[in-house]
Design a protein around this motif. Structure first.
Motif, mmCIF file in Angstrom:
data_model
loop_
_atom_site.group_PDB
_atom_site.id
_atom_site.type_symbol
_atom_site.label_atom_id
_atom_site.label_comp_id
_atom_site.label_asym_id
_atom_site.label_seq_id
_atom_site.Cartn_x
_atom_site.Cartn_y
_atom_site.Cartn_z
ATOM 1 N N LEU A 38 -5.332 2.501 17.989
ATOM 2 C CA LEU A 38 -4.102 2.973 18.616
ATOM 3 C C LEU A 38 -3.690 4.346 18.111
ATOM 4 C CD1 LEU A 38 -1.880 -0.256 18.594
ATOM 5 C CD2 LEU A 38 -3.561 0.492 20.274
ATOM 6 N N GLY A 39 -4.498 4.924 17.230
ATOM 7 C CA GLY A 39 -4.193 6.255 16.719
ATOM 8 C C GLY A 39 -3.519 6.257 15.368
ATOM 9 N N GLY A 40 -3.242 5.065 14.811
ATOM 10 C CA GLY A 40 -2.657 4.988 13.486
ATOM 11 C C GLY A 40 -3.739 4.830 12.437
ATOM 12 N N SER A 41 -3.360 4.338 11.276
ATOM 13 C CA SER A 41 -4.323 4.125 10.206
ATOM 14 C C SER A 41 -4.025 2.791 9.533
ATOM 15 C CB SER A 41 -4.260 5.247 9.165
ATOM 16 O OG SER A 41 -4.988 4.899 7.997
ATOM 17 N N SER A 42 -4.962 1.864 9.597
ATOM 18 C CA SER A 42 -4.774 0.574 8.947
ATOM 19 C C SER A 42 -4.719 0.740 7.432
ATOM 20 C CB SER A 42 -5.900 -0.393 9.338
ATOM 21 O OG SER A 42 -7.176 0.146 9.016
ATOM 22 N N TYR A 43 -5.397 1.759 6.914
ATOM 23 C CA TYR A 43 -5.384 2.000 5.470
ATOM 24 C C TYR A 43 -4.003 2.468 5.013
ATOM 25 C CZ TYR A 43 -6.596 3.811 0.861
ATOM 26 O OH TYR A 43 -6.640 4.053 -0.490
ATOM 27 N N VAL A 44 -3.444 3.471 5.680
ATOM 28 C CA VAL A 44 -2.119 3.977 5.316
ATOM 29 C C VAL A 44 -1.066 2.893 5.527
ATOM 30 C CG1 VAL A 44 -0.320 5.657 5.907
ATOM 31 C CG2 VAL A 44 -2.713 6.381 5.779
ATOM 32 N N TRP A 45 -1.218 2.120 6.603
ATOM 33 C CA TRP A 45 -0.241 1.083 6.923
ATOM 34 C C TRP A 45 -0.143 0.057 5.797
ATOM 35 C CZ3 TRP A 45 3.418 -0.212 10.464
ATOM 36 C CH2 TRP A 45 3.816 -1.546 10.519
ATOM 37 N N LYS A 46 -1.297 -0.330 5.226
ATOM 38 C CA LYS A 46 -1.274 -1.331 4.168
ATOM 39 C C LYS A 46 -0.427 -0.863 2.990
ATOM 40 C CE LYS A 46 -5.733 -1.827 3.795
ATOM 41 N NZ LYS A 46 -7.058 -2.307 3.319
ATOM 42 N N TRP A 47 -0.523 0.420 2.641
ATOM 43 C CA TRP A 47 0.269 0.934 1.527
ATOM 44 C C TRP A 47 1.726 1.126 1.921
ATOM 45 C CZ3 TRP A 47 -1.151 0.910 -3.354
ATOM 46 C CH2 TRP A 47 -2.517 0.834 -3.653
ATOM 47 N N LYS A 48 1.945 1.720 3.064
ATOM 48 C CA LYS A 48 3.309 2.034 3.499
ATOM 49 C C LYS A 48 4.114 0.772 3.792
ATOM 50 C CE LYS A 48 5.758 4.279 7.365
ATOM 51 N NZ LYS A 48 6.743 5.060 6.598
ATOM 52 N N HIS A 49 3.494 -0.175 4.509
ATOM 53 C CA HIS A 49 4.223 -1.355 4.963
ATOM 54 C C HIS A 49 4.029 -2.548 4.025
ATOM 55 C CE1 HIS A 49 6.095 -4.077 7.870
ATOM 56 N NE2 HIS A 49 5.103 -4.925 7.601
ATOM 57 N N ASN A 50 2.785 -2.957 3.821
ATOM 58 C CA ASN A 50 2.522 -4.157 3.024
ATOM 59 C C ASN A 50 2.987 -4.011 1.586
ATOM 60 O OD1 ASN A 50 1.153 -4.615 5.407
ATOM 61 N ND2 ASN A 50 -0.643 -5.513 4.434
ATOM 62 N N VAL A 51 2.745 -2.845 0.995
ATOM 63 C CA VAL A 51 3.061 -2.662 -0.417
ATOM 64 C C VAL A 51 4.480 -2.147 -0.618
ATOM 65 C CG1 VAL A 51 2.420 -1.465 -2.536
ATOM 66 C CG2 VAL A 51 0.644 -2.317 -1.000
ATOM 67 N N SER B 30 7.655 -4.722 -0.829
ATOM 68 C CA SER B 30 8.025 -4.847 -2.236
ATOM 69 C C SER B 30 9.444 -4.360 -2.495
ATOM 70 C CB SER B 30 7.059 -4.054 -3.113
ATOM 71 O OG SER B 30 5.757 -4.569 -3.018
ATOM 72 N N TYR B 31 9.824 -3.247 -1.864
ATOM 73 C CA TYR B 31 11.077 -2.569 -2.206
ATOM 74 C C TYR B 31 11.974 -2.396 -0.980
ATOM 75 C CZ TYR B 31 7.878 -1.544 -5.995
ATOM 76 O OH TYR B 31 6.947 -1.667 -7.007
ATOM 77 N N THR B 32 12.157 -3.460 -0.247
ATOM 78 C CA THR B 32 12.894 -3.409 1.013
ATOM 79 C C THR B 32 14.291 -2.823 0.841
ATOM 80 O OG1 THR B 32 11.711 -5.428 1.611
ATOM 81 C CG2 THR B 32 13.542 -4.772 3.020
ATOM 82 N N ASN B 33 14.565 -1.786 1.647
ATOM 83 C CA ASN B 33 15.884 -1.135 1.712
ATOM 84 C C ASN B 33 16.330 -0.501 0.395
ATOM 85 O OD1 ASN B 33 16.069 -1.815 4.386
ATOM 86 N ND2 ASN B 33 17.996 -2.928 4.228
ATOM 87 N N ASP C 278 11.396 2.512 -0.466
ATOM 88 C CA ASP C 278 11.024 1.989 0.846
ATOM 89 C C ASP C 278 10.951 3.149 1.837
ATOM 90 O OD1 ASP C 278 10.646 0.679 3.225
ATOM 91 O OD2 ASP C 278 12.487 -0.524 3.133
ATOM 92 N N ASP C 279 9.723 3.555 2.176
ATOM 93 C CA ASP C 279 9.545 4.719 3.043
ATOM 94 C C ASP C 279 10.001 4.445 4.476
ATOM 95 O OD1 ASP C 279 8.393 7.496 3.028
ATOM 96 O OD2 ASP C 279 7.203 6.660 4.667
ATOM 97 N N ASP C 280 10.176 3.179 4.846
ATOM 98 C CA ASP C 280 10.589 2.854 6.211
ATOM 99 C C ASP C 280 12.010 3.299 6.513
ATOM 100 O OD1 ASP C 280 8.130 1.784 6.617
ATOM 101 O OD2 ASP C 280 8.817 -0.220 7.182
ATOM 102 N N ILE C 281 12.840 3.538 5.496
ATOM 103 C CA ILE C 281 14.204 4.000 5.743
ATOM 104 C C ILE C 281 14.338 5.503 5.516
ATOM 105 C CG2 ILE C 281 15.262 1.763 5.262
ATOM 106 C CD1 ILE C 281 15.980 2.800 2.469
ATOM 107 N N GLU C 282 13.206 6.168 5.367
ATOM 108 C CA GLU C 282 13.205 7.623 5.189
ATOM 109 C C GLU C 282 12.824 8.299 6.498
ATOM 110 O OE1 GLU C 282 14.080 9.051 2.375
ATOM 111 O OE2 GLU C 282 14.004 7.375 0.949
ATOM 112 N N LEU C 283 13.712 9.104 7.046
ATOM 113 C CA LEU C 283 13.442 9.819 8.290
ATOM 114 C C LEU C 283 13.379 11.327 8.079
ATOM 115 C CD1 LEU C 283 15.679 7.861 10.869
ATOM 116 C CD2 LEU C 283 13.223 7.602 10.402
ATOM 117 N N GLY C 284 13.108 11.733 6.861
ATOM 118 C CA GLY C 284 12.983 13.153 6.581
ATOM 119 C C GLY C 284 14.245 13.948 6.846
ATOM 120 N N GLY C 285 15.394 13.321 6.691
ATOM 121 C CA GLY C 285 16.665 14.003 6.900
ATOM 122 C C GLY C 285 17.161 13.987 8.320
#
Length: 388
Positions: free
Chosen positions: A137-150, A154-157, A162-169
């Motif tokens: 789909l154009g993503g990366s399963s390798y990056v996803w495992k670190w960004k999402h799984n780890v 691990s550090y939700t919110n 937690d990089d998922d709540i970072e939108l670069g400002g």
């Protein structure tokens, strides 16, 4: 019943995410330390194990999940083939582009997400192969495992972890992140910017994360060997299917227009569904003590406090989102197939009541969207000034 415990990641990541998470090379020097287990997770795990013992159902390799996977992949193939080889009018291309965007999102929610967590099958090879649908789909399963799984699991919110709540400002998704003046309008403009998330992953984020060897402030190992080969081949496959093959049959600007439509639909759907679980009024945003890095609660309680379920009674929402509407259950038991989450949620909610742990859920998809809107608006406003 499977012998493996319900919690953990796929084998090559199992030494990274535990309960509570180990500190590894992926974490900051100032580590987050969760409090000592209070008995909540051990009680919960025992009850969930007892449920599977009693019912005799497999935690993974569920027949209906294989049928669901075939259905979704058929949806993707039909949408793509009709779009590239059958569409002859703009309205046909538009409808099929929307269909493809929705189908690709379903792949992410259901197939790659379960497989990436090791929740699809007890066989690592099957999980690895299906997790690679993200590379297609154009993503990366390798990056996803670190960004999402780890990091996310691990550090939700937790801001800064937690990089998922970072939108670069561009947006403020935590009260612990800096606020800029334009954030006061984010409850209007972020819905549009969500549409560019897929494009950002495909063209920029994955390459930057691997080149820099980090996600946010967290170091990650750069991929080597087969991991790098899969990353490169996945990008080649995606760009070939998205641009090269369609341009053989259609003009370049038509192909770009269709790509923009598919990606925009995909981005909005993916972003909104994931935001409804953590970036809503009901979710907590907890930070460690500055001096010690210690969190107030054990890891499992932290997951419940920072996560919110939604539309639990909707079979349509549950089917399409791959059980992500049962996000609390997913965070606690990421290696259990999402088809079990409705039943597991009853066990989790009851155990939360016994341990006096708040369990939050929005009744419908619409109420969850409204809560996310209110959350964005509140995060965009100046913090109230204390009296006195």
């Amino acid at each position: 019943m499977d012998d493996d415990p319900p919690f953990g990641e796929i084998p090559d990541m199992s030494d990274v995410v535990l309960d509570p998470p180990k500190q590894t090379e992926s974490t900051n020097p100032q580590s987050v330390k969760f409090s000592k287990n209070e008995g909540f997770m051990s009680t919960l795990r025992a009850r969930v194990d007892e449920y599977f013992d009693r019912t005799g159902q497999p935690q993974r390799d569920v027949a209906k999940m294989y049928v669901k996977t075939a259905t979704i992949l058929l949806w993707v193939a039909a949408s793509y083939v009709l779009l590239v080889f059958g569409a002859s009018a703009w309205w046909q291309a538009g409808l099929l582009a929307v269909s493809l965007g929705l189908a690709l999102s379903a792949v992410g929610f259901n197939i790659q997400h379960d497989a990436s967590h090791g929740a699809f099958s007890r066989f690592p090879l099957i999980n690895r192969l299906l997790a690679m649908t993200l590379d297609c789909l154009g993503g990366s399963s390798y990056v996803w495992k670190w960004k999402h799984n780890v990091l996310h699991h691990s550090y939700t919110n937790i801001a800064g972890h937690d990089d998922d709540i970072e939108l670069g400002g561009m947006g403020r998704l935590s009260p612990d992140l800096p606020r800029h003046g334009f954030h006061r309008f984010q409850h209007w403009y972020l819905w549009f910017l969500y549409g560019f998330i897929a494009v950002k992953w495909q063209w920029f984020d994955d390459f930057r994360n691997i080149a820099e060897g980090k996600i946010g402030s967290h170091k990650i190992p750069r991929p080597k060997g087969w991991d790098m080969a899969i990353f490169v081949l996945g990008k080649i496959f995606f760009f070939g299917m998205a641009f090269v093959l369609p341009m053989v049959f259609h003009k370049w600007y038509v192909v770009l227009g269709v790509y923009a439509t598919v990606s925009f639909v995909q981005g909005v759907v993916l972003a909104v569904v994931f935001q409804l679980a953590h970036c809503v009024d009901e979710a907590k945003f907890l930070m460690p003590e500055p001096e010690t890095g210690k969190m107030e609660h054990e890891w499992a309680i932290h997951q419940v406090l920072t996560t919110v379920d939604f539309a639990r009674k909707s079979k349509v929402v549950g089917w399409y989102t791959g059980g992500l509407n049962f996000q609390i259950e997913h965070h606690l038991f990421p290696r259990i197939s999402h088809v079990h989450y409705p039943a597991v949620s009853e066990i989790v909610e009851e155990t939360c009541r016994e341990f006096n742990v708040p369990y939050a859920a929005n009744e419908t998809f619409g109420s969850a969207v409204a809560s996310h809107y209110r959350f964005l608006k509140r995060m965009g406003q100046p913090d109230p000034v204390a009296a006195g």
